[in-house]
Design an enzyme around this catalytic site. Structure first.
Site, PDB file in Angstrom:
ATOM      1  N   HIS B  12       0.830  -1.216   0.000  1.00 43.61           N
ATOM      2  CA  HIS B  12       0.000   0.000   0.000  1.00 43.61           C
ATOM      3  C   HIS B  12       0.864   1.265   0.000  1.00 43.61           C
ATOM      4  CE1 HIS B  12      -0.290  -0.683   4.667  1.00 43.61           C
ATOM      5  NE2 HIS B  12       0.733   0.101   4.406  1.00 43.61           N
ATOM      6  N   HIS B  59      -1.792   5.487   8.965  1.00 42.57           N
ATOM      7  CA  HIS B  59      -0.446   6.060   9.157  1.00 42.57           C
ATOM      8  C   HIS B  59      -0.560   7.489   9.672  1.00 42.57           C
ATOM      9  CE1 HIS B  59      -0.106   2.956   5.991  1.00 42.57           C
ATOM     10  NE2 HIS B  59       1.153   2.790   6.342  1.00 42.57           N
ATOM     11  N   HIS B 194      10.795  -2.726   3.549  1.00 43.99           N
ATOM     12  CA  HIS B 194      11.122  -1.295   3.553  1.00 43.99           C
ATOM     13  C   HIS B 194      11.469  -0.849   4.958  1.00 43.99           C
ATOM     14  CE1 HIS B 194       6.869  -1.181   4.737  1.00 43.99           C
ATOM     15  NE2 HIS B 194       6.859   0.125   4.882  1.00 43.99           N
ATOM     16  N   GLU B 241       4.609  -4.628   8.842  1.00 42.52           N
ATOM     17  CA  GLU B 241       3.269  -4.603   8.218  1.00 42.52           C
ATOM     18  C   GLU B 241       2.923  -5.899   7.493  1.00 42.52           C
ATOM     19  OE1 GLU B 241       3.053   0.054   6.654  1.00 42.52           O
ATOM     20  OE2 GLU B 241       3.579  -1.530   5.267  1.00 42.52           O
TER      21      GLU B 241
END
Lengths: 122, 280
Positions: B12, B59, B194, B241
């Site tokens: 996402h 977020h 990431h 995540e």
């Protein structure tokens, strides 16, 4: 596990965002979170110092924000990178700029390490 | 009776939204990503999906650390698009189904003992929106009703991978006990590798991403005891995540039919897509 940080911090170059860090950065992160509102972004652009005072930031936090020192804000100030990224909307910096600063590089130097350059929010 | 007809794992990454909104689908930088979603979107349409349960994380669009729920599920007919500080994206508000949400809430809380925060108002974040238009039509309005399901993967302590897997199993039973004939896609979002902070900013791990894509299909239970630290060491701190894909996978049969997969590693994040359905 450290009582101060809530983590052993054994992963090099990593400052896991624990509850303890979140507590330390609560005002800083709330300030950044407030920039979700367009009127707050305008108020910050008009008078950054006054806006940060209203958010109750310490002089250390204000200094680091104005210096765009994301490294210190994350490593020492309990800053969440997802919140600090919202500062980018007023400073014109995208995630790659914030990252390069944390790595001690220019954005150009950092981008040379990437496979493909993509346009980000900034 | 409700049925889960599709499982989708997807990244996402917010820059996907920037690219979508500025029509960069065919540029060399973005074609490898967007092309990967075309067959997925077609297939979801063929399956007649009416509802989507989206496991994602906010977020800092709507949720702040002063009070931070581990699991927060939407129960509304409409979810406005949030301003993440760069303005509001030009997308229709996400449409919900309050009755279906409350059915899931009752089942998950009372039968399966998941203690949820129920949200009657919720602003949509890129955690859901970045991949959404690549999977479902939104003109003039979204083609599916959505149940947004927000997981804390930001502020440790986080839920364990096994908990997220069990949540998926409970979701399946909860969907199947719904009296109406809803056809549900369950989406696990986030990752892949990431890291967005510290001197390790920019860490990516293609080998781990590809191993993860294999294991989520063929051997998901082998991922359930991986500690948070190991997810972070391998994929980067923010790549934790990836655990949210386990809820999607837990909602499917032990064996699955693989419909589609895509992987692209451009700048800061491994971008993965996997589309699965129950084994026939």
């Amino acid at each position: 596990m450290s009582k101060e940080t809530g983590h052993s911090d054994h992963i090099p170059g990593t400052h896991v965002f624990t509850g303890q860090r979140s507590k330390r950065g609560l005002k800083l992160n709330r300030f950044a979170f407030s920039l979700n509102q367009a009127s707050n972004r305008e108020a910050y652009l008009q008078d950054a110092e006054a806006y940060m005072d209203n958010c109750g930031l310490s002089s250390w936090e204000k200094e680091k924000v104005l210096a765009r020192d994301y490294k210190s804000l994350v490593e020492e100030g309990g800053g969440s990178i997802y919140m600090l990224l919202k500062l980018g909307s007023v400073t014109g910096e995208g995630l790659a700029s914030l990252g390069a600063q944390q790595r001690g590089e220019t954005k150009e130097e950092f981008m040379q390490t990437r496979n493909v350059a993509l346009k980000e929010n900034e | 009776m409700g049925k889960i007809v599709a499982g989708v794992g997807t990244s996402h990454v917010p820059s996907i939204g920037v690219a979508y909104d500025t029509n960069q689908q065919l540029t060399p930088e973005w074609k490898p990503l967007f092309d990967g979603y075309i067959p997925a979107k077609e297939w979801l349409k063929e399956k007649g999906v009416t509802h989507a349960i989206v496991i994602y994380n906010d977020h800092g669009t709507d949720f702040f650390f002063d009070k931070y729920p581990t699991f927060a599920m939407g129960a509304a007919d409409e979810y406005p698009i949030g301003d993440e500080s760069f303005g509001v994206r030009d997308l229709p508000s996400v449409k919900g189904d309050t009755d279906f949400s409350f059915h899931l809430a009752n089942e998950l809380v009372l039968k399966h003992e998941f203690d949820l925060t129920i949200c009657q108002e919720m602003l949509m974040d890129h955690g859901l929106l970045a991949p959404y238009p690549l999977l479902f039509d939104h003109e003039p309005d979204w083609s599916v009703k959505t149940v947004p399901f927000n997981v804390n993967v930001l502020q440790h302590p986080l839920p364990t991978p096994r908990r997220l897997w069990k949540l998926g199993q409970a979701m399946r039973q909860s969907v199947e006990s719904y009296p109406e004939d809803v056809r549900v896609a369950i989406l696990g979002t986030g990752g892949l590798s990431h890291q967005l902070h510290g001197t390790r900013f920019g860490h990516m791990n293609e080998a781990w991403d590809k191993e993860f894509l294999d294991r989520i299909e063929d051997d998901p239970e082998s991922l359930l005891d991986i500690p948070h630290d190991v997810w972070m060491e391998r994929g980067g701190a923010e790549a934790v995540e990836m655990m949210m894909w386990l809820t999607m996978r837990g909602a499917l049969t032990p064996e699955v039919t693989k419909i589609h997969r895509n992987y692209y590693l451009p700048m800061l994040t491994g971008m993965g897509l996997t589309v699965l359905e129950d084994a026939a």
